[in-house]
Design an enzyme around this catalytic site. Structure first.
Site, mmCIF file in Angstrom:
data_model
loop_
_atom_site.group_PDB
_atom_site.id
_atom_site.type_symbol
_atom_site.label_atom_id
_atom_site.label_comp_id
_atom_site.label_asym_id
_atom_site.label_seq_id
_atom_site.Cartn_x
_atom_site.Cartn_y
_atom_site.Cartn_z
ATOM 1 N N GLY A 175 42.349 6.051 34.953
ATOM 2 C CA GLY A 175 41.154 6.813 35.329
ATOM 3 C C GLY A 175 40.901 7.961 34.367
ATOM 4 O O GLY A 175 39.751 8.269 34.022
ATOM 5 N N ASN A 217 39.629 14.076 45.638
ATOM 6 C CA ASN A 217 40.967 13.543 45.895
ATOM 7 C C ASN A 217 41.735 14.339 46.938
ATOM 8 O O ASN A 217 42.594 13.812 47.625
ATOM 9 C CB ASN A 217 41.778 13.449 44.597
ATOM 10 C CG ASN A 217 41.606 14.648 43.703
ATOM 11 O OD1 ASN A 217 40.502 14.962 43.278
ATOM 12 N ND2 ASN A 217 42.692 15.339 43.430
ATOM 13 N N GLN A 236 38.579 7.901 43.466
ATOM 14 C CA GLN A 236 38.987 7.899 44.870
ATOM 15 C C GLN A 236 38.002 7.159 45.771
ATOM 16 O O GLN A 236 38.309 6.899 46.934
ATOM 17 C CB GLN A 236 39.148 9.343 45.381
ATOM 18 C CG GLN A 236 40.297 10.102 44.747
ATOM 19 C CD GLN A 236 41.672 9.560 45.134
ATOM 20 O OE1 GLN A 236 41.821 8.761 46.073
ATOM 21 N NE2 GLN A 236 42.699 9.981 44.422
ATOM 22 N N SER A 280 40.217 3.563 38.851
ATOM 23 C CA SER A 280 41.620 3.440 38.451
ATOM 24 C C SER A 280 42.343 2.440 39.352
ATOM 25 O O SER A 280 42.205 2.502 40.575
ATOM 26 C CB SER A 280 42.282 4.816 38.561
ATOM 27 O OG SER A 280 43.662 4.711 38.312
ATOM 28 N N HIS A 300 45.549 2.046 40.200
ATOM 29 C CA HIS A 300 46.645 2.386 41.114
ATOM 30 C C HIS A 300 46.185 3.075 42.386
ATOM 31 O O HIS A 300 46.994 3.335 43.276
ATOM 32 C CB HIS A 300 47.751 3.165 40.396
ATOM 33 C CG HIS A 300 47.449 4.599 40.079
ATOM 34 N ND1 HIS A 300 48.041 5.627 40.755
ATOM 35 C CD2 HIS A 300 46.661 5.165 39.147
ATOM 36 C CE1 HIS A 300 47.625 6.774 40.232
ATOM 37 N NE2 HIS A 300 46.789 6.514 39.259
ATOM 38 N N CYS A 360 53.626 24.076 43.218
ATOM 39 C CA CYS A 360 54.670 25.054 42.957
ATOM 40 C C CYS A 360 54.829 25.206 41.445
ATOM 41 O O CYS A 360 55.417 24.373 40.789
ATOM 42 C CB CYS A 360 55.979 24.570 43.570
ATOM 43 S SG CYS A 360 57.243 25.820 43.526
#
Ligand code: PLP
Length: 394
Positions: A71, A150, A178, A198, A200, A324
């Protein structure tokens, strides 16, 4: 421990039917589709069939489908192609909530001297159409707006935006990574010039993508090399993965109804159940203009990462709306653009379902989530049983 996978916007399980269809292309059918001999020709025929299947899912013509590696490559190709095809134009319009595949590319373009407008969203993650038409100028080379977010699943009215762009003579691209396979898409009836998808995200393997380029759209290749994909994307075709994405698109077309009825029902059951059982929980994003499989929920006064770890201990795989980085938990750019307060953005969890999820799995999540949140709030310095102790956390 059973794995409960509700992180399908991150990636999906490769469908067994896809694996089966791909398998011969790793072993006996290894020809190069460009070869003149029968062995290559055989493979070429199957690549073209896969192209037809992809086109079928999105209402395109097979010649409008170009295979890429992912993507991200498709997004980069679309934007760079528009700039290269309109060398005098230096303005790009996009939104503040795009995936890094677009967001970081336009950041790079800004540093290169392009003017970039990133349209704002409101508290529900929605765009204002007035803003879109106001911002396009004679200098605009491309408008690129994602179809579905997403993180929140919020849908943008891309067909309407494409009409506005078209009326101003500007190329319109949508990152539909998405959206494809989750909502019906018919490009034959739209003015969208380019679209990215995309593999996957729709039960094909990682490492295969597609860019749709409407017939007649000026196009400039991003990867320059051989004559593959009619000179529009160099590099020997990734045949097994092309076969895989073709099969996945065929399956997705058959599963659209399941996605929009059963999966939507499971998502709503999960979401309503969590809101009911857990005080101070809020859905992020408009609940109507949304993908059927996605729910982003903020659990105030707890950290998303801590929730994820506790869910992971129970075999549940979800994701959070903060990343994080260097020891500090930074809420995502999407939640920040929506103006989600810090105390809520920190505790946001994204559940994203697929056709493989079951009612039992949802019941299990509904059982384990309330005690997890209760336990974490018990040690939160900002939580006082039922109300926040302080709202000054920033
Ligand atoms: N665009 C959106 C909206 C995405 O969600 C993703 C992946 O998460 C991408 C682009 C990038 O796709 P890929 O992982 O195939 O490069």
């Amino acid at each position: 421990m059973k794995t409960i996978y509700v992180d399908n916007n991150a990636t999906t399980r490769v469908a067994p039917e896809v694996v089966e269809e791909m398998s011969p292309y790793f072993s006996e059918l290894y020809g190069n589709p460009s070869s003149m001999h029968f062995f290559g020709g055989q493979v070429n025929t199957r690549v073209e069939e896969a192209r037809e299947r992809v086109a079928g899912l999105i209402g395109a013509r097979p010649q409008e489908i170009i295979f890429t590696s992912c993507g991200t490559e498709s997004d980069n190709t679309a934007i760079m192609s528009a700039l290269e095809s309109n060398p005098g134009k230096r303005h790009v319009v996009t939104t503040r909530v795009e995936h890094p595949a677009v967001k970081n590319l336009v950041g790079h373009l800004k540093r290169e001297g392009y003017r970039v407008t990133e349209l704002p969203v409101d508290r529900d993650g929605l765009l204002s159409m007035d803003e879109v038409s106001r911002i396009i100028t004679d200098d605009t080379a491309i408008v690129s707006v994602m179809w579905a977010n997403n993180e929140t699943g919020v849908l943008f009215p891309v067909e309407e935006i494409a009409n506005v762009a078209k009326s101003r003579g500007v190329i319109f691209h949508t990152d539909a990574v998405q959206a494809v396979g989750k909502i019906p898409i018919n490009l034959a009836e739209s003015q969208i010039d380019m679209l990215s998808l995309s593999g996957h995200k729709l039960h094909a393997p990682k490492g295969i993508g597609v860019i749709y380029v409407r017939r007649g759209t000026r196009f400039s290749p991003y990867i320059i090399g051989g004559h593959q994909e009619e000179g529009r994307r160099g590099g020997t075709e990734n045949v097994p993965y092309i076969i895989g994405i073709g099969k996945a698109c065929e399956l997705a077309a058959n599963h659209l109804e399941d996605m929009n009825v059963r999966v939507r029902g499971l998502r709503d059951k999960l979401e309503n159940g969590l809101l009911e059982k857990i005080p101070n929980s809020i859905v992020n994003g408009d609940r109507d203009q949304r993908l059927p499989n996605t729910s982003s929920i903020s659990f105030e006064y707890v950290e998303g990462e801590s929730i994820l770890l506790k869910l992971s201990d129970q075999g549940i795989c979800a994701s959070s709306g903060s990343a994080c980085t260097s020891g500090s938990l930074e809420p995502s750019h999407v939640l920040r653009a929506m103006g989600v307060p810090f105390t809520a953005a920190h505790g946001s969890i994204r559940f994203s379902l697929s056709s493989y999820n079951t009612e039992e799995e949802i019941d299990f999540i509904l059982k384990v989530m309330p005690p997890i949140i209760e336990e974490l709030r018990a040690i939160s310095p900002f939580w006082d049983g039922s109300v926040a102790r302080s709202s000054t956390a920033s």
